[in-house]
Write a protein that holds these residues in place. Sequence first.
Motif, short mmCIF file in Angstrom:
data_model
loop_
_atom_site.label_atom_id
_atom_site.label_comp_id
_atom_site.label_asym_id
_atom_site.label_seq_id
_atom_site.Cartn_x
_atom_site.Cartn_y
_atom_site.Cartn_z
N GLN A 43 0.80 -1.37 0.07
CA GLN A 43 0.02 -0.05 0.05
C GLN A 43 0.75 1.15 -0.04
OE1 GLN A 43 -2.44 -0.62 3.38
NE2 GLN A 43 -3.86 -2.17 2.07
N THR A 44 1.97 1.23 -0.67
CA THR A 44 2.52 2.48 -1.07
C THR A 44 1.84 3.50 -1.76
OG1 THR A 44 3.51 1.53 -3.27
CG2 THR A 44 4.86 0.99 -1.34
N ARG A 45 2.06 4.51 -2.10
CA ARG A 45 1.60 5.59 -2.82
C ARG A 45 1.32 5.27 -4.32
NH1 ARG A 45 3.98 11.55 -1.93
NH2 ARG A 45 5.95 10.71 -2.51
N VAL A 46 2.37 4.87 -4.87
CA VAL A 46 2.04 4.28 -6.25
C VAL A 46 0.97 3.42 -6.35
CG1 VAL A 46 3.20 3.40 -8.26
CG2 VAL A 46 4.51 4.76 -6.83
N GLY A 47 0.96 2.37 -5.40
CA GLY A 47 0.14 1.20 -5.20
C GLY A 47 -1.12 2.11 -4.96
N ASP A 48 -1.25 2.75 -4.05
CA ASP A 48 -2.56 3.30 -3.72
C ASP A 48 -3.24 4.10 -4.99
OD1 ASP A 48 -4.58 3.91 -1.97
OD2 ASP A 48 -3.85 6.03 -1.77
N GLY A 53 -7.19 4.46 -9.14
CA GLY A 53 -7.63 4.42 -10.52
C GLY A 53 -8.53 3.82 -10.93
N LEU A 54 -8.36 2.37 -10.46
CA LEU A 54 -9.02 1.35 -10.97
C LEU A 54 -10.63 1.48 -10.19
CD1 LEU A 54 -9.94 -1.57 -12.11
CD2 LEU A 54 -9.08 -2.46 -10.01
N VAL A 55 -10.64 1.87 -9.02
CA VAL A 55 -12.04 2.11 -8.22
C VAL A 55 -12.73 3.45 -9.14
CG1 VAL A 55 -13.01 3.10 -6.21
CG2 VAL A 55 -11.18 1.14 -5.98
N ARG A 56 -11.86 4.37 -9.51
CA ARG A 56 -12.58 5.45 -10.00
C ARG A 56 -13.19 5.16 -11.30
NH1 ARG A 56 -8.17 8.57 -10.66
NH2 ARG A 56 -8.50 9.14 -8.46
N ALA A 57 -12.30 4.19 -12.13
CA ALA A 57 -12.83 3.56 -13.40
C ALA A 57 -14.16 3.00 -13.25
CB ALA A 57 -11.75 2.85 -14.14
N ALA A 120 -16.65 -3.91 -17.02
CA ALA A 120 -15.91 -3.92 -15.46
C ALA A 120 -14.71 -4.80 -15.86
CB ALA A 120 -16.98 -4.22 -14.57
N GLU A 121 -14.97 -6.01 -16.39
CA GLU A 121 -13.84 -6.98 -16.58
C GLU A 121 -12.62 -6.57 -17.29
OE1 GLU A 121 -15.97 -10.50 -18.11
OE2 GLU A 121 -16.37 -11.30 -15.94
N ARG A 122 -13.24 -5.54 -18.53
CA ARG A 122 -12.27 -5.01 -19.27
C ARG A 122 -11.44 -3.83 -18.59
NH1 ARG A 122 -13.35 -1.57 -24.55
NH2 ARG A 122 -15.64 -2.35 -23.98
N ASN A 123 -11.80 -3.14 -17.64
CA ASN A 123 -11.23 -2.44 -16.57
C ASN A 123 -10.25 -3.03 -15.89
OD1 ASN A 123 -12.56 0.10 -17.50
ND2 ASN A 123 -14.05 0.24 -15.83
N GLU A 124 -10.83 -4.29 -15.13
CA GLU A 124 -9.71 -4.93 -14.40
C GLU A 124 -8.74 -5.53 -15.21
OE1 GLU A 124 -12.40 -7.70 -12.46
OE2 GLU A 124 -13.52 -6.13 -11.20
N GLN A 125 -8.95 -6.07 -16.44
CA GLN A 125 -7.90 -6.64 -17.28
C GLN A 125 -6.82 -5.36 -17.76
OE1 GLN A 125 -7.48 -9.65 -18.16
NE2 GLN A 125 -5.42 -9.31 -18.67
N ASP A 126 -7.45 -4.13 -17.76
CA ASP A 126 -6.34 -3.05 -18.25
C ASP A 126 -5.70 -2.95 -16.92
OD1 ASP A 126 -7.41 -3.06 -20.81
OD2 ASP A 126 -8.70 -0.98 -20.32
N VAL A 131 -0.12 -3.31 -14.28
CA VAL A 131 0.41 -3.80 -13.25
C VAL A 131 1.55 -4.68 -13.67
CG1 VAL A 131 0.46 -5.18 -10.93
CG2 VAL A 131 -1.12 -3.68 -11.45
N GLN A 132 1.46 -5.56 -14.56
CA GLN A 132 2.16 -6.44 -15.15
C GLN A 132 2.83 -6.09 -16.33
OE1 GLN A 132 -0.14 -9.94 -15.65
NE2 GLN A 132 -0.51 -10.42 -13.63
N ARG A 133 2.76 -4.98 -16.90
CA ARG A 133 3.61 -4.46 -18.09
C ARG A 133 5.12 -4.02 -17.48
NH1 ARG A 133 1.49 1.14 -19.60
NH2 ARG A 133 3.07 1.76 -17.86
N PRO A 134 6.04 -4.56 -18.37
CA PRO A 134 7.51 -4.27 -18.04
C PRO A 134 7.70 -2.72 -18.38
CG PRO A 134 7.31 -5.56 -20.35
CD PRO A 134 5.61 -5.38 -19.57
N GLU A 135 8.39 -2.21 -17.63
CA GLU A 135 8.89 -0.80 -17.57
C GLU A 135 9.93 -0.67 -18.50
OE1 GLU A 135 9.64 0.64 -13.69
OE2 GLU A 135 7.83 -0.51 -12.92
N HIS A 136 9.94 0.52 -19.40
CA HIS A 136 11.27 0.53 -20.32
C HIS A 136 11.95 1.73 -19.83
CE1 HIS A 136 9.47 -2.14 -23.21
NE2 HIS A 136 8.34 -1.61 -23.12
#
Length: 136
Positions: A43-48, A53-57, A120-126, A131-136
Amino acid sequence: MTADDRVPAPRAPQPRPRTRVVLAEVSRRDDRADRTRAELAQQTRVGDALVRGLVRAQLSLALRLSLVVLVGLGGLPWLFAIAPAVGRVTVFGANLPWLLLAVASFPFLIVVGWAYVRLAERNEQDFTDLVQRPEH
């Protein structure tokens, strides 16, 4: 049979030398995904921010579809009040307002519910992809 007539025994295939393949990019990607998951779990600031963002969507989706239901079903009494002739139409021996409210409202609500679940499932998949996307 002489020694020259014998068929030589088949030889066992020679094993190839082992080759080690190292995919450094895969291990880095897992580390970044693990770090993002850890930020969510801790529950860091980034995770929060990600969770907010998910809850808002999801809330935005729920409000938009609630507005569709409100206009679709709540607008029927307004329609019959503004245009009383529409309220007096008879279809299959029943008044149109009763048919719309008793019969047509259920498929309408099922379609809106199906759309909500799918979106809603599409929002969760996004969110999961983010979360799982590799950072560049």
